[in-house]
Design a protein around this motif. Sequence first.
Motif, PDB file in Angstrom:
ATOM      1  N   THR A 228       0.780  -1.241  -0.035  1.00  0.00           N
ATOM      2  CA  THR A 228       0.003   0.033  -0.104  1.00  0.00           C
ATOM      3  C   THR A 228       0.902   1.123   0.083  1.00  0.00           C
ATOM      4  O   THR A 228       0.508   2.273  -0.604  1.00  0.00           O
ATOM      5  CB  THR A 228      -0.912   0.065   1.247  1.00  0.00           C
ATOM      6  OG1 THR A 228      -0.077   0.110   2.158  1.00  0.00           O
ATOM      7  CG2 THR A 228      -1.673  -1.157   1.308  1.00  0.00           C
ATOM      8  N   LEU A 232      -0.051   4.970  -2.170  1.00  0.00           N
ATOM      9  CA  LEU A 232      -0.490   5.994  -1.577  1.00  0.00           C
ATOM     10  C   LEU A 232       0.658   7.121  -1.617  1.00  0.00           C
ATOM     11  O   LEU A 232       0.279   8.384  -1.883  1.00  0.00           O
ATOM     12  CB  LEU A 232      -0.524   5.650   0.104  1.00  0.00           C
ATOM     13  CG  LEU A 232      -1.637   5.059   0.357  1.00  0.00           C
ATOM     14  CD1 LEU A 232      -1.735   4.689   2.084  1.00  0.00           C
ATOM     15  CD2 LEU A 232      -3.073   5.755  -0.119  1.00  0.00           C
ATOM     16  N   THR A 262      -7.172   4.872   2.938  1.00  0.00           N
ATOM     17  CA  THR A 262      -6.726   4.782   4.693  1.00  0.00           C
ATOM     18  C   THR A 262      -7.741   4.468   5.399  1.00  0.00           C
ATOM     19  O   THR A 262      -7.533   3.561   6.100  1.00  0.00           O
ATOM     20  CB  THR A 262      -6.432   6.646   4.803  1.00  0.00           C
ATOM     21  OG1 THR A 262      -5.404   7.085   4.130  1.00  0.00           O
ATOM     22  CG2 THR A 262      -5.939   6.279   6.332  1.00  0.00           C
ATOM     23  N   ARG A 263      -8.904   4.442   5.045  1.00  0.00           N
ATOM     24  CA  ARG A 263     -10.210   3.823   5.808  1.00  0.00           C
ATOM     25  C   ARG A 263     -10.259   2.438   5.612  1.00  0.00           C
ATOM     26  O   ARG A 263     -10.534   1.535   6.605  1.00  0.00           O
ATOM     27  CB  ARG A 263     -11.606   4.528   5.670  1.00  0.00           C
ATOM     28  CG  ARG A 263     -11.783   5.861   6.078  1.00  0.00           C
ATOM     29  CD  ARG A 263     -13.166   6.197   6.131  1.00  0.00           C
ATOM     30  NE  ARG A 263     -13.866   6.331   4.750  1.00  0.00           N
ATOM     31  CZ  ARG A 263     -13.858   7.411   3.790  1.00  0.00           C
ATOM     32  NH1 ARG A 263     -13.049   8.324   3.955  1.00  0.00           N
ATOM     33  NH2 ARG A 263     -14.316   7.099   2.637  1.00  0.00           N
ATOM     34  N   GLU A 266      -7.592   0.866   7.528  1.00  0.00           N
ATOM     35  CA  GLU A 266      -7.551   0.943   8.976  1.00  0.00           C
ATOM     36  C   GLU A 266      -8.589  -0.303   9.558  1.00  0.00           C
ATOM     37  O   GLU A 266      -8.170  -0.663  10.467  1.00  0.00           O
ATOM     38  CB  GLU A 266      -8.420   2.301   9.448  1.00  0.00           C
ATOM     39  CG  GLU A 266      -7.658   3.329   9.563  1.00  0.00           C
ATOM     40  CD  GLU A 266      -8.271   4.810   9.561  1.00  0.00           C
ATOM     41  OE1 GLU A 266      -9.429   4.761   9.884  1.00  0.00           O
ATOM     42  OE2 GLU A 266      -7.590   5.828   9.931  1.00  0.00           O
TER      43      GLU A 266
END
Length: 713
Positions: A228, A232, A262-263, A266
């Motif tokens: 990731t 990003l 990002t969510r 998480e």
Amino acid sequence: MTVTAVRDGSRGVRPNRYGRAMADPSTYRPAPGAIPTSPGVYKFRDAHGRVIYVGKAKSLRPRLSSYFQDIAGLHSRTATMVTTAASVEWTVVGTEVEALQLEYSWIKEFDPRFNVKYRDDKSYPELAVTLNEEFPRVQVMRGAHKKGVRYFGPYGHAWAIRETVDLMLRVFPVRTCSNGVFKRAKQVGRPCLLGYIGKCAAPCVGKISQAEHAELAEEFCDFMAGRTGGYLRRLEQQMKEAAAAMEYERAARLRDDMAALTRAMEKNAVVLGDGTDADLLAVAEDELEAAVQIFHVRGGRVRGQRGWVTDKVEDIDTPALVEHALQQLYGGGTESVPREVLVPALPEPAGPVQEWLTGLRGSQVDLRVPQRGDKKDLMITVQRNAQQGLALHKTKRASDLTTRSRALQEIAEALELDSVPLRIECFDISHLQGEDVVASMVVFEDGLARKSEYRRFQIKGFEGQDDVRSMHEVVGRRFRRYLREREQTGEWAVPEEEDGPQETTANGPVDPETGRPRRFAYPPQLLVVDGGQPQVAAAKRALDELGIDDIALCGLAKRLEEVWLPGQDDPVVLPRSSEGLYLLQRVRDEAHRFAITYQRAKRGKRFTAGELDSVPGLGETRRQALLKHFGSLKKLRAATVDQLCEVPGIGRRTAETVAAALASRPPAAPAVNTATGEIIDDSADTGTAGPVTSRPPDREAPTDHTTHLTETP
């Protein structure tokens, strides 16, 4: 492979002492020389030919011979199995790995009653990307893995996958529609709703080429696999370039894309820093049941979680439970084997299981117990989930009215009671090497704990490791109080130590101060003691001395979960799956928990007095403040002077005095509860000065009532 069948022993059926048919193992015992010494799998069948147990062995001869020794020397569950069986047969295989595979196949085929049974046998959903299609799509899939499909998971719930996919489609608008919807959109030349709102690249109408869509699907897979960081960073760079070029709408969209990714990240936080693929398995168990919890970690992130509950219908330990769980998890071929499989205990032996897993994966699999670091910490979390799963299962089981009614009926039938025992009282004795002897009485009404009726006792008349004498004393004391308060000559008797008329109700005398019935006014229909023949005999003797003959009595021995009745030479053995046995066990365990909690508190007070009471200038208030602040004496002993000064009311001079006093005394040696065999450890942070045992802390303390058994009746 060679299959050998042993003669049928159904003609040797004889009744046991409860009148039920029971086979004699000697009637179907194979000749010792007829059993091979090779690896193999064996089956026990009952008189109707049904397979009741399947097992495997590195060497068949010693394993099968162990079943035909004196029944008195067998474990109760093993004895039940061999007396239920009427024949035995075996299959010789080449290696232990083949034995493992064949054992699993036969368990799945025959579902033997004496083997471990997992209740949760469903397949779990996974996130799948069909890279084998012309236009790959993202979907939720269950069942066996297909070639050319990339899988992520499994997840506990399908909605968890859909939430993640919904966030990801904003950045990676991969096709998610079915083949029928895709063909229909291609025919009419209009995309579906997702194509209009930007959550699908719409390859069906040519908005994106096949190569571009395939690259998009690969990027989706790379991101889900944990790669990731680079993506990003590229998005952030593109956002800055768009802002510098005053392309603010594009910059805002890139910013929102980063927030969505990002969510999604998480939801799957990194738990293993090395980015490894691993499955972590933990087991929480008691004498009757076991809960298995599994965390699936892919790319260092927890991708899924699943759990099972099993009845321990055979004599099985933790390594064997782990082996059965691994068979359940990977044997069906629906679950891919990761590079590492972390377990709480290795199967015995571990080599064949590891070789079997390696064969399923096609490359080396590391099967081991984590010892330190992130993997050890994560294993603790998985273990905690397993314990909570077992507790939740027990709570659901105990709260079911039908189940409770069946349990009470089974107890009444097994003990030959005239009616179901709606009120059950259980007594347990606890002490530490003969010191601080205490007892507990817990009450269950209609199968549920009635904590307001719990009582605890101090036994001060004598000290020593005499559980039998303590049980006699406690039972006698409890029912002396009952006799004072029960109805005599049509009226409720006035207790000897009180004068004047007493208010009464239909249920018994009422305390004029509290308005509540007196503490020992109600007799139980069943009295249970924690222990075997000696404890039952002591309780019976106490009841006989008081002339009480209308209360049923039994004891539950912890080692084999046998129910002992007064005057009986043989125990009553309830089936392992019996709800009645489960209820008796829960009553006994609650009595033990309540007793050990009280004993722990008494020991803590005595230990505190020896450590802190002699410190000059330290009164009761500041002693309690210190213990409350640090939680345990071990932490208090390890505290520095500055840390002691942080406690309200403790100045530097007092802190120095306390530190010097504690440093001058060596820590107390760990004590052992001889009644239970548990090691008492005062190093845990329990929020009190008392030590804790290996059992969970008392999270819901019932109303406590202390009776000192030094009073004169």
